[in-house]
Write a protein that holds these residues in place. Structure first.
Motif, PDB file in Angstrom:
ATOM      1  N   UNK A   1       8.783  72.144  -8.149  1.00  0.00           N
ATOM      2  CA  UNK A   1       9.736  72.590  -9.173  1.00  0.00           C
ATOM      3  C   UNK A   1      10.707  71.488  -9.558  1.00  0.00           C
ATOM      4  N   UNK A   2      11.206  70.776  -8.554  1.00  0.00           N
ATOM      5  CA  UNK A   2      12.117  69.660  -8.821  1.00  0.00           C
ATOM      6  C   UNK A   2      11.403  68.553  -9.600  1.00  0.00           C
ATOM      7  N   UNK A   3      10.116  68.336  -9.307  1.00  0.00           N
ATOM      8  CA  UNK A   3       9.358  67.341 -10.077  1.00  0.00           C
ATOM      9  C   UNK A   3       9.234  67.754 -11.535  1.00  0.00           C
ATOM     10  N   UNK A   4       8.960  69.022 -11.784  1.00  0.00           N
ATOM     11  CA  UNK A   4       8.877  69.510 -13.164  1.00  0.00           C
ATOM     12  C   UNK A   4      10.172  69.197 -13.907  1.00  0.00           C
ATOM     13  N   UNK A   5      11.288  69.465 -13.260  1.00  0.00           N
ATOM     14  CA  UNK A   5      12.595  69.198 -13.885  1.00  0.00           C
ATOM     15  C   UNK A   5      12.821  67.701 -14.085  1.00  0.00           C
ATOM     16  N   UNK A   6      12.411  66.906 -13.112  1.00  0.00           N
ATOM     17  CA  UNK A   6      12.546  65.447 -13.207  1.00  0.00           C
ATOM     18  C   UNK A   6      11.690  64.900 -14.348  1.00  0.00           C
ATOM     19  N   UNK A   7      10.427  65.359 -14.421  1.00  0.00           N
ATOM     20  CA  UNK A   7       9.546  64.910 -15.495  1.00  0.00           C
ATOM     21  C   UNK A   7      10.168  65.217 -16.853  1.00  0.00           C
ATOM     22  N   UNK A   8      10.658  66.418 -17.007  1.00  0.00           N
ATOM     23  CA  UNK A   8      11.239  66.827 -18.281  1.00  0.00           C
ATOM     24  C   UNK A   8      12.454  65.977 -18.625  1.00  0.00           C
ATOM     25  N   UNK A   9      13.328  65.761 -17.657  1.00  0.00           N
ATOM     26  CA  UNK A   9      14.547  64.959 -17.891  1.00  0.00           C
ATOM     27  C   UNK A   9      14.179  63.538 -18.317  1.00  0.00           C
TER      28      UNK A   9
ATOM     29  N   UNK B   1      11.398  62.498 -19.631  1.00  0.00           N
ATOM     30  CA  UNK B   1      10.754  62.556 -20.939  1.00  0.00           C
ATOM     31  C   UNK B   1      11.791  62.720 -22.048  1.00  0.00           C
ATOM     32  N   UNK B   2      12.755  63.607 -21.832  1.00  0.00           N
ATOM     33  CA  UNK B   2      13.815  63.812 -22.831  1.00  0.00           C
ATOM     34  C   UNK B   2      14.664  62.562 -23.018  1.00  0.00           C
ATOM     35  N   UNK B   3      14.815  61.770 -21.948  1.00  0.00           N
ATOM     36  CA  UNK B   3      15.593  60.530 -22.011  1.00  0.00           C
ATOM     37  C   UNK B   3      14.745  59.335 -22.452  1.00  0.00           C
ATOM     38  N   UNK B   4      13.514  59.607 -22.900  1.00  0.00           N
ATOM     39  CA  UNK B   4      12.574  58.571 -23.335  1.00  0.00           C
ATOM     40  C   UNK B   4      12.319  57.525 -22.256  1.00  0.00           C
ATOM     41  N   UNK B   5      12.271  57.975 -21.010  1.00  0.00           N
ATOM     42  CA  UNK B   5      11.953  57.090 -19.890  1.00  0.00           C
ATOM     43  C   UNK B   5      10.541  57.383 -19.422  1.00  0.00           C
ATOM     44  N   UNK B   6       9.903  56.381 -18.849  1.00  0.00           N
ATOM     45  CA  UNK B   6       8.545  56.558 -18.343  1.00  0.00           C
ATOM     46  C   UNK B   6       8.557  57.491 -17.139  1.00  0.00           C
ATOM     47  N   UNK B   7       7.585  58.395 -17.116  1.00  0.00           N
ATOM     48  CA  UNK B   7       7.446  59.336 -16.007  1.00  0.00           C
ATOM     49  C   UNK B   7       6.322  58.849 -15.102  1.00  0.00           C
ATOM     50  N   UNK B   8       6.623  58.717 -13.814  1.00  0.00           N
ATOM     51  CA  UNK B   8       5.603  58.365 -12.830  1.00  0.00           C
ATOM     52  C   UNK B   8       4.956  59.653 -12.348  1.00  0.00           C
ATOM     53  N   UNK B   9       3.746  59.913 -12.822  1.00  0.00           N
ATOM     54  CA  UNK B   9       3.042  61.124 -12.401  1.00  0.00           C
ATOM     55  C   UNK B   9       2.173  60.825 -11.200  1.00  0.00           C
ATOM     56  N   UNK B  10       2.083  61.697 -10.218  1.00  0.00           N
ATOM     57  CA  UNK B  10       2.879  62.909 -10.129  1.00  0.00           C
ATOM     58  C   UNK B  10       4.305  62.636  -9.643  1.00  0.00           C
ATOM     59  N   UNK B  11       4.487  61.576  -8.866  1.00  0.00           N
ATOM     60  CA  UNK B  11       5.802  61.196  -8.350  1.00  0.00           C
ATOM     61  C   UNK B  11       5.773  59.706  -8.051  1.00  0.00           C
TER      62      UNK B  11
END
Length: 168
Positions: free
Chosen positions: A60-68, A70-80
Motif C-alpha cells: 500500500x505504501x508503495x502504491x502511494x509512493x509510486x503515485x507521488x 509520478x505526480x511530481x514527474x519523478x522516475x518511479x523505480x518499480x517495484x521498489x
C-alpha cells in the motif's frame, strides 16, 4: 469478483475485500499473531499474521509512493528501489522487517490508515486517469493499484481462512 475496469469498481473491490480481511483479523488472538503459521510470500518460507499485515502495508505504501513520484514527474523505480520484479520474495521479507517492531494492534491501525489514504487518492482521480491510459508498461494506474490492494487483500483472506480451518 471480476477484475475492476472502472474507478467505482476498483473502490468497491478495495472496500469489499478489505472489509472481509478486517473481519477475519478481528477474531485472531493477539498471542497468535507472531507465530509462523502461514505460507510465506517467498517459496519455502513461513510467515506470521503480523508479517502478512506488514506485507499489505508495504505494498500500500508503495502504491502511494509510486503515485507521488509520478505526480511530481519523478522516475518511479518499480517495484521498489533496489528490487526487481523477480525479487518479490525478497521485497516481502523487507516489508516484514520494516514493520517488525509494531504489534498487531498498531499494524492493523497502520493498515487501516494506508487503505484510507489509497481510497482518498482514488476518489480524487478520474476514471480516465485510472483506466483510460497506460501508466506502467501495458498496465493502467487502476490495474496497478488493484494488483497491490484489492487482490492481495483477497489473497490474505484466503490464507487466514485456510489457517483457521486447519487449526480447528
Amino acid at each position: 469478483m471480476a477484475i475492476p475496469t472502472t474507478k467505482d469498481e476498483l473502490l468497491q473491490a478495495i472496500r469489499t475485500n478489505y472489509s472481509k480481511l478486517v473481519c477475519e483479523l478481528s477474531d485472531i488472538p493477539v498471542d497468535q499473531t507472531n507465530l509462523l503459521i502461514l505460507q510465506g510470500h517467498a517459496k519455502g518460507t513461513v510467515m506470521s499474521i503480523n508479517n502478512l499485515i506488514s506485507y499489505l502495508i508495504g505494498w500500500g505504501e508503495l502504491v502511494l509512493k509510486w503515485n507521488k513520484k509520478s505526480e511530481d514527474d519523478k522516475e518511479v523505480d518499480f517495484p521498489e528501489t533496489g528490487f526487481k520484479w523477480n525479487e518479490l520474495g525478497k521485497l516481502a521479507q523487507k516489508f516484514y522487517q520494516d514493520y517488525s517492531d509494531l504489534d498487531f494492534t498498531t499494524l492493523c491501525a497502520k493498515l487501516d490508515q494506508t487503505v484510507l489514504t489509497i481510497v482518498e487518492l482514488l476518489e480524487q482521480k478520474t476514471n480516465m486517469q485510472l483506466y483510460g491510459v497506460t501508466w506502467y508498461g501495458k498496465w493502467t494506474l487502476g490495474r496497478m493499484i488493484q494488483f497491490n490492494t484489492a487482490s492481495p487483500y483477497q489473497n490474505a483472506v484466503g490464507r487466514i481462512r485456510k489457517w483457521k480451518k486447519e487449526k480447528k
